[in-house]
Design an enzyme around this catalytic site. Structure first.
Site, PDB file in Angstrom:
ATOM      1  N   GLU A 110      -8.160 -49.921  -0.271  1.00  0.00           N
ATOM      2  CA  GLU A 110      -8.670 -51.187  -0.790  1.00  0.00           C
ATOM      3  C   GLU A 110      -9.987 -50.983  -1.517  1.00  0.00           C
ATOM      4  O   GLU A 110     -10.250 -51.606  -2.560  1.00  0.00           O
ATOM      5  CB  GLU A 110      -8.827 -52.184   0.358  1.00  0.00           C
ATOM      6  CG  GLU A 110      -7.505 -52.598   0.974  1.00  0.00           C
ATOM      7  CD  GLU A 110      -7.664 -53.532   2.158  1.00  0.00           C
ATOM      8  OE1 GLU A 110      -6.681 -54.190   2.507  1.00  0.00           O
ATOM      9  OE2 GLU A 110      -8.775 -53.596   2.715  1.00  0.00           O
TER      10      GLU A 110
ATOM     11  N   LYS B 284      -9.154   2.264  -2.001  1.00  0.00           N
ATOM     12  CA  LYS B 284      -9.431   1.578  -0.741  1.00  0.00           C
ATOM     13  C   LYS B 284     -10.860   1.864  -0.305  1.00  0.00           C
ATOM     14  O   LYS B 284     -11.314   3.010  -0.322  1.00  0.00           O
ATOM     15  CB  LYS B 284      -8.436   2.058   0.316  1.00  0.00           C
ATOM     16  CG  LYS B 284      -8.415   1.278   1.615  1.00  0.00           C
ATOM     17  CD  LYS B 284      -7.234   1.744   2.470  1.00  0.00           C
ATOM     18  CE  LYS B 284      -7.083   0.938   3.749  1.00  0.00           C
ATOM     19  NZ  LYS B 284      -5.865   1.359   4.494  1.00  0.00           N
TER      20      LYS B 284
ATOM     21  N   ARG C 104     -23.059 -46.401  16.936  1.00  0.00           N
ATOM     22  CA  ARG C 104     -23.687 -47.571  16.323  1.00  0.00           C
ATOM     23  C   ARG C 104     -23.916 -48.680  17.353  1.00  0.00           C
ATOM     24  O   ARG C 104     -24.936 -49.364  17.330  1.00  0.00           O
ATOM     25  CB  ARG C 104     -22.832 -48.063  15.155  1.00  0.00           C
ATOM     26  CG  ARG C 104     -23.433 -49.233  14.366  1.00  0.00           C
ATOM     27  CD  ARG C 104     -24.858 -48.932  13.883  1.00  0.00           C
ATOM     28  NE  ARG C 104     -24.965 -47.716  13.117  1.00  0.00           N
ATOM     29  CZ  ARG C 104     -24.935 -47.667  11.782  1.00  0.00           C
ATOM     30  NH1 ARG C 104     -24.792 -48.780  11.093  1.00  0.00           N
ATOM     31  NH2 ARG C 104     -25.059 -46.516  11.166  1.00  0.00           N
TER      32      ARG C 104
ATOM     33  N   THR D 289     -12.862 -58.896  -1.301  1.00  0.00           N
ATOM     34  CA  THR D 289     -13.702 -59.963  -1.849  1.00  0.00           C
ATOM     35  C   THR D 289     -15.162 -59.580  -1.719  1.00  0.00           C
ATOM     36  O   THR D 289     -15.644 -59.326  -0.608  1.00  0.00           O
ATOM     37  CB  THR D 289     -13.433 -61.283  -1.107  1.00  0.00           C
ATOM     38  OG1 THR D 289     -12.063 -61.632  -1.279  1.00  0.00           O
ATOM     39  CG2 THR D 289     -14.311 -62.396  -1.650  1.00  0.00           C
TER      40      THR D 289
ATOM     41  N   GLU E   5       0.841  -1.198   0.000  1.00  0.00           N
ATOM     42  CA  GLU E   5       0.000   0.000   0.000  1.00  0.00           C
ATOM     43  C   GLU E   5       0.882   1.256   0.000  1.00  0.00           C
ATOM     44  O   GLU E   5       1.843   1.358   0.769  1.00  0.00           O
ATOM     45  CB  GLU E   5      -0.864  -0.062   1.257  1.00  0.00           C
ATOM     46  CG  GLU E   5      -1.794   1.088   1.513  1.00  0.00           C
ATOM     47  CD  GLU E   5      -2.586   0.885   2.810  1.00  0.00           C
ATOM     48  OE1 GLU E   5      -3.570   1.613   2.995  1.00  0.00           O
ATOM     49  OE2 GLU E   5      -2.196   0.013   3.634  1.00  0.00           O
TER      50      GLU E   5
ATOM     51  N   CYS F 161      -5.408  -3.400   2.472  1.00  0.00           N
ATOM     52  CA  CYS F 161      -5.178  -3.439   3.914  1.00  0.00           C
ATOM     53  C   CYS F 161      -6.448  -3.565   4.751  1.00  0.00           C
ATOM     54  O   CYS F 161      -7.004  -4.641   4.882  1.00  0.00           O
ATOM     55  CB  CYS F 161      -4.379  -2.210   4.337  1.00  0.00           C
ATOM     56  SG  CYS F 161      -3.593  -2.415   5.968  1.00  0.00           S
TER      57      CYS F 161
ATOM     58  N   GLY G 106      -3.724 -60.009  12.337  1.00  0.00           N
ATOM     59  CA  GLY G 106      -2.324 -59.662  12.568  1.00  0.00           C
ATOM     60  C   GLY G 106      -1.791 -58.711  11.517  1.00  0.00           C
ATOM     61  O   GLY G 106      -0.600 -58.396  11.493  1.00  0.00           O
TER      62      GLY G 106
ATOM     63  N   SER H 214     -21.825 -47.984 -11.912  1.00  0.00           N
ATOM     64  CA  SER H 214     -20.936 -49.143 -11.845  1.00  0.00           C
ATOM     65  C   SER H 214     -20.376 -49.535 -13.201  1.00  0.00           C
ATOM     66  O   SER H 214     -19.372 -50.242 -13.289  1.00  0.00           O
ATOM     67  CB  SER H 214     -21.676 -50.337 -11.226  1.00  0.00           C
ATOM     68  OG  SER H 214     -22.009 -50.054  -9.883  1.00  0.00           O
TER      69      SER H 214
ATOM     70  N   GLY I 254     -24.185 -59.639  18.580  1.00  0.00           N
ATOM     71  CA  GLY I 254     -23.087 -58.700  18.422  1.00  0.00           C
ATOM     72  C   GLY I 254     -23.103 -57.967  17.097  1.00  0.00           C
ATOM     73  O   GLY I 254     -24.014 -58.137  16.274  1.00  0.00           O
TER      74      GLY I 254
END
Length: 636
Positions: free
Chosen positions: A466, A115, A339, A473, A46, A173, A354, A622, A456
């Site tokens: 993935e 300005k 949930r 799968t 400025e 500014c 694992g 799809s 459960g």
């Protein structure tokens, strides 16, 4: 400028108060330096042709004439530069004085932007000398700096003919500090880049607030924002100026500098900003028409200096990463907590292999049960060894469950899968996709049936990477009752598990680090000499690349050409162009071909900027064709 990148800069010349000739020479020199560095749009402070701190000297015609003459010389000396520049000076009009930004291009004055908001408080007495832009009535044109018909108005934009997405708006500014900055109107009218010419004095703590303002405004307006601040050459009678220059893009501060004259340079991705504006339904369509002045720039490749992280989903910086990892884990745990409460599930079942993904899932489950105030024994970790299970992964799964206080249940599915092979006539020696998927589906069936027995909820373990590649799968590990990892890509999974390992330490940390050191594998093929025989990344490609492609191709909609360019920048020390193209093709082919799996995903919490849930961020047929993307890859 190709691929939407434009190099911009904020500059602070070393000025002398009221020495317009000297200041003009400094400005012209800085513009030349910017052009040499490939800068195409430059913001300067400025009132930099006079100095912001001239006080009552602003009322002297000698100073005002000197500023105008200095501007003429700047235009003459920079006429050959391929550069749009905005610099500050005082301008007389209609018996008033205006604090203006002069917009220059190739020796021509495109317009004057006054300005809008004039401060008159504390150390700022601008209203003593300057009038606000709102005092202008109608369209005001001037004869100024040797040009006729120069528009003096805050309501003008500057659009690049060669790169139409680059439209520049200017504010000065204080304009940024008011409740409704002019930049909001400018961006609603089409500006993608805002230049702020500033002279903001420095006091302790002010820089952080200023930084938040600039980054926040760029985020609210989905724009690039270049902030150029006055520096040490200003008068120190009562104030100190630090030259706090910044470049921000869509809420992110790309680069900044303080206490130094010169240029602060980075690149803006204008096409990315335009994509985000199209995506956000709340961003207004092009608003009230403002006067548009056109200019042109030479189209050329922009050398990238802005950082391109090879892991865009992973928070950068140790402090930020720790805070963000904790936040992501808590978000995922809160989703699972809700949930579990809603379904009144008596327990949570997790297929614990694992490997990395199931490890993260049980860590999230443990946090969710802690939030519920329920015993971790109600988490049932189910190991389901079969033909490809190694001693290392099975041992790690068992130790992990023990360290977390979960109940461990082992169901050997080898006999069940063998019987299934006999039923369908599948040879045990035929290690085809049927051999692999039968094991994955049997594991899912076991989990679902155990959940029925125990009232459960089956917690899914598959991650975002993935899902993008379809590396799951169908109706096997693809399915669960709540998928806590569904919006967490593989590169981030690793950091989250490492974060917990570092936080917890001890025996739990040791087990987690060994899991992190284990090759990623579904373990569906028999081991070789006791070691994992099936390494996922040797088949589908490195996850660090696929996550990179996912982020830029899907989150930001970049075409393959641009994704490749960024990948070359990010992975220059790891992959050559041929390798990048190979895995990019694999990514696009798999992403399009595997959409049918994503069209029926279970629920899962969104914790980052991207999910592939058909109910959320990603909706795709799809049977969509990848031909356009693959054709561009062939040309590359």
């Amino acid at each position: 400028m190709t691929d939407g990148f434009i190099k911009v800069a904020a500059g602070t010349p070393k000025i002398r108060v009221a020495d317009c000739a000297h200041n003009g020479a400094q400005v012209a020199q800085l513009m030349g330096q910017a052009a040499q560095q490939g800068v195409k749009v430059l913001a300067l402070p400025e009132l930099c042709l006079t100095g912001y701190t001239c006080a009552d000297l602003f009322l002297q015609d000698a100073l005002l004439d000197g500023a105008e003459q200095a501007l003429v010389r700047v235009m003459e000396e920079t006429a050959g530069l391929d550069l749009l520049a905005a610099l500050g000076l005082p301008v007389r009009a209609n018996n008033k004085l205006y604090n203006c930004a002069a917009i220059l291009h190739r020796g021509k004055l495109l317009g004057l932007v006054p300005k809008s908001h004039i401060p008159n408080y504390g150390e700022f007495y601008e209203a003593r000398w300057f009038a606000a832009a709102g005092t202008l009535e109608g369209e005001v044109t001037l004869s100024f700096a040797g040009q006729e018909g120069v528009l003096l108005s805050p309501d003008q934009l500057f659009r690049c003919a060669a790169l139409p997405n680059l439209t520049v708006g200017v504010e000065i500014c204080e304009d940024l500090w008011v409740p409704t900055p002019p930049s909001a109107r400018l961006c609603a009218a089409g500006a993608t880049l805002v230049l702020n010419l500033s002279a903001s004095d420095e006091v302790a703590g002010k820089a952080a607030y200023r930084r938040d303002l600039v980054a926040g405004q760029s985020g609210r307006l989905v724009c690039g924002y270049v902030y150029a601040d006055a520096g040490a050459g200003e008068s120190s009678t009562d104030l100190v100026f630090s030259g706090h220059n910044m470049v921000a893009e869509n809420g992110t501060l790309l680069v900044e500098s303080r206490f130094d004259e010169g240029l602060t340079v980075s690149e803006l991705d204008i096409d990315r900003l335009c994509y985000e504006r199209r995506r956000l339904s709340t961003f207004p369509p092009k608003g009230p028409g403002l006067r548009v002045q056109e200019f042109s720039l030479t189209v050329e490749d922009t050398e990238l200096t802005r950082p391109v992280s090879p892991a865009p989903f992973v928070p950068q910086g140790e402090l930020d990463r720790a805070e963000r990892c904790d936040e992501i884990l808590r978000l995922a745990a809160l989703g699972l907590k809700q949930r579990l409460e809603h379904t009144r599930a008596r327990c949570a079942l997790i297929g614990l292999s694992g490997g990395l993904d199931s490890t993260l899932a049980i860590l999230i489950a443990a946090m969710a049960f802690d939030l519920l105030g329920r015993a971790r024994e109600e988490i049932i970790a189910v190991t389901m060894p079969c033909f490809g299970t190694t001693v290392r992964t099975r041992s790690n799964a068992e130790q992990l469950a023990q360290q977390l206080g979960a109940r461990l249940l082992t169901v050997d599915i080898g006999d069940a899968v063998s019987q299934h092979f006999a039923d369908i006539g599948q040879s045990m020696r035929d290690h085809s996709i049927t051999y692999e998927n039968s094991q994955a589906r049997e594991r899912t069936q076991v989990l679902m049936d155990l959940a029925n027995q125990r009232e459960g909820l089956v917690v899914g373990t598959g991650d975002l990477s993935e899902l993008a590649l379809g590396w799951c799968t169908y109706n096997g590990d693809h399915m669960s009752m709540y998928a806590v990892n569904a919006s967490i890509p593989k590169t981030l999974v690793r950091h989250l598990v490492a974060f917990v390992a570092d936080e917890q330490g001890g025996e739990l940390g040791r087990v987690l680090w060994d899991i992190l050191d284990t090759p990623v594998s579904p373990e569906l093929l028999p081991p070789q000499d006791g070691e994992i025989a099936q390494r996922t990344e040797e088949l589908v490609g490195p996850y660090e690349l696929h996550d990179f492609f996912l982020y830029y191709a899907i989150r930001w909609g970049f075409p393959p050409r641009k994704v490749l360019r960024l990948a070359q920048q990010a992975f220059a020390d790891r992959y050559d162009r041929a390798a990048l193209l190979k895995w990019m093709e694999r990514f696009y082919r798999r992403f399009f071909a595997q959409q049918f799996k994503r069209s029926c995903l279970p629920d899962g919490p969104k914790v980052g900027t991207l999910t592939l849930s058909p109910r959320g961020d990603w909706r795709m047929p799809s049977d969509g064709s990848a031909s356009l993307w693959l054709e561009q890859l062939k040309r590359l």
